[in-house]
Write a protein that holds these residues in place. Structure first.
Motif, PDB file in Angstrom:
ATOM      1  N   ASP A   5      38.890  46.800  44.076  1.00  0.00           N
ATOM      2  CA  ASP A   5      39.878  47.358  43.166  1.00  0.00           C
ATOM      3  C   ASP A   5      39.533  47.054  41.713  1.00  0.00           C
ATOM      4  OD1 ASP A   5      41.587  48.359  45.141  1.00  0.00           O
ATOM      5  OD2 ASP A   5      42.690  46.467  45.297  1.00  0.00           O
ATOM      6  N   PRO A   6      39.981  47.923  40.791  1.00  0.00           N
ATOM      7  CA  PRO A   6      39.941  47.529  39.386  1.00  0.00           C
ATOM      8  C   PRO A   6      40.923  46.388  39.152  1.00  0.00           C
ATOM      9  CG  PRO A   6      41.116  49.605  39.654  1.00  0.00           C
ATOM     10  CD  PRO A   6      40.532  49.270  40.987  1.00  0.00           C
ATOM     11  N   GLU A   8      42.795  45.930  36.840  1.00  0.00           N
ATOM     12  CA  GLU A   8      44.039  46.451  36.276  1.00  0.00           C
ATOM     13  C   GLU A   8      45.068  46.807  37.341  1.00  0.00           C
ATOM     14  OE1 GLU A   8      40.955  46.619  33.282  1.00  0.00           O
ATOM     15  OE2 GLU A   8      40.965  47.454  35.315  1.00  0.00           O
ATOM     16  N   THR A  18      38.142  46.007  32.954  1.00  0.00           N
ATOM     17  CA  THR A  18      37.135  46.891  33.555  1.00  0.00           C
ATOM     18  C   THR A  18      36.363  46.240  34.702  1.00  0.00           C
ATOM     19  OG1 THR A  18      35.192  46.420  32.145  1.00  0.00           O
ATOM     20  CG2 THR A  18      36.791  48.023  31.305  1.00  0.00           C
ATOM     21  N   SER A  19      36.634  44.970  35.005  1.00  0.00           N
ATOM     22  CA  SER A  19      35.920  44.333  36.116  1.00  0.00           C
ATOM     23  C   SER A  19      36.519  44.779  37.445  1.00  0.00           C
ATOM     24  CB  SER A  19      35.969  42.809  35.994  1.00  0.00           C
ATOM     25  OG  SER A  19      37.283  42.310  36.180  1.00  0.00           O
ATOM     26  N   ARG A  20      35.795  44.505  38.515  1.00  0.00           N
ATOM     27  CA  ARG A  20      36.245  44.841  39.860  1.00  0.00           C
ATOM     28  C   ARG A  20      36.509  43.553  40.634  1.00  0.00           C
ATOM     29  NH1 ARG A  20      36.972  48.784  37.577  1.00  0.00           N
ATOM     30  NH2 ARG A  20      36.210  50.909  37.973  1.00  0.00           N
ATOM     31  N   CYS A  68      31.509  42.438  42.663  1.00  0.00           N
ATOM     32  CA  CYS A  68      32.739  41.876  42.110  1.00  0.00           C
ATOM     33  C   CYS A  68      32.481  40.464  41.592  1.00  0.00           C
ATOM     34  CB  CYS A  68      33.837  41.820  43.170  1.00  0.00           C
ATOM     35  SG  CYS A  68      34.322  43.435  43.826  1.00  0.00           S
ATOM     36  N   ARG A 255      44.330  51.960  27.689  1.00  0.00           N
ATOM     37  CA  ARG A 255      44.366  52.219  29.126  1.00  0.00           C
ATOM     38  C   ARG A 255      45.120  53.516  29.412  1.00  0.00           C
ATOM     39  NH1 ARG A 255      45.931  46.957  28.383  1.00  0.00           N
ATOM     40  NH2 ARG A 255      44.452  45.352  29.063  1.00  0.00           N
ATOM     41  N   TYR A 258      43.771  53.638  35.473  1.00  0.00           N
ATOM     42  CA  TYR A 258      42.689  52.659  35.616  1.00  0.00           C
ATOM     43  C   TYR A 258      41.482  53.006  34.749  1.00  0.00           C
ATOM     44  CZ  TYR A 258      45.597  51.430  39.580  1.00  0.00           C
ATOM     45  OH  TYR A 258      46.664  51.064  40.359  1.00  0.00           O
TER      46      TYR A 258
END
Length: 284
Positions: A5-6, A8, A18-20, A68, A255, A258
């Motif tokens: 998932d993002p 966010e 912006t990371s997963r 991730c 934003r 996502y």
């Protein structure tokens, strides 16, 4: 459940934008929210649910394979799989992965403090601000949840707060004011507060979508109490999805759902690129 998932989506807006994050859950929950958005797994009997066998080591390996840099314990209530979460989080920390707890905050003090030694960030649902709300809609009570916020702050775990605004249940301006006053007095003005839009679901389908005017009122109340970072949830395209500098007003992170654009946020320094104001969060 397992998904990439993002960050966010948790929602965490001040943690590595912006990371997963590699997201996992087992079936079940320790509350019985009649409005649950994930009721198919949170209210399921574990022995009747489809499952994916993953050891803590396999979770960590899967997170790395997926690109991730964090693992999120999420979707249902991670407290019910506490030992699995703790063992996975311990191993993740040893391998340089962050740990994220997405929770209703309904947990005893001792396991909470043990978990904090491995946590990097948490999003806690503050579902309402009275025992009457918790008794009526969740089969729980409020004090343990408030205690969780206090301990997370004391232990230095970055925490964001989500409040789902349900028409006719917890959307009274006086109640929102009481909640915001408690947030400022107990947690401070820098804790991000996410006001999320209710969608009829599970056993609470006699209520409409949260009116946008209600969310706007909640945002205005939170800001009137001096809370710096107030966000909307489930309202794609709203200006309050984005992060602005509390000192100069510069758009730091834009934003839309996502989709995320880094504006004037100096990520490595964790500061506003326009005025240098320090923006609290986990940025690097």
């Amino acid at each position: 459940a397992q998904n990439v998932d993002p960050i966010e989506k948790k929602p965490l807006f001040h943690v590595k934008p912006t990371s997963r994050t590699f997201s996992i859950a087992t079936a079940g929950c320790n509350l019985r929210c009649v409005f649950c958005q994930n009721w198919e797994i949170s209210q399921a009997f574990p022995e009747r649910a489809r499952f994916i066998p993953l050891s803590p080591q396999e979770v960590v390996e899967a997170a790395f394979r997926s690109g991730c840099d964090s693992i999120a314990y999420t979707y249902t209530e991670p407290t019910i799989f506490f030992e699995y979460m703790r063992d996975t989080a311990r191993l993740a920390r040893q391998h340089g992965l962050r740990n994220i707890w997405v929770t209703c905050g309904y947990i005893e003090d001792a396991p909470l403090r043990e978990l904090c030694t491995y946590l990097d960030a948490a999003n806690v649902d503050l579902k309402g601000f009275t025992d009457l709300f918790y008794n009526t809609y969740t089969s729980g009570v409020l004090p343990p949840v408030l205690h969780t916020f206090v301990v997370l702050k004391e232990q230095g775990v970055w925490t964001e707060l989500t409040n789902l605004l349900i028409p006719g249940a917890n959307d009274d301006p006086a109640g929102i004011s009481n909640m915001c006053q408690w947030i400022v007095n107990t947690l401070g003005v820098d804790v991000p507060v996410h006001f999320s839009r209710f969608h009829p679901n599970f056993r609470l389908q006699d209520r409409p979508l949260t009116p946008l005017a209600t969310i706007s009122t909640a945002i205005s109340i939170a800001k009137s109490f001096g809370i710096h970072f107030v966000y909307t949830g489930n309202v794609a395209g709203d200006a309050h999805e984005s992060t602005y500098c509390p000192a100069c007003g510069a758009l730091l992170i834009k934003r839309r759902g996502y989709m995320v654009d880094i504006g004037q946020m100096a990520m490595n320094a964790g500061t506003c690129g326009a005025c240098g104001c320090v923006i609290p969060g986990v940025w690097q």
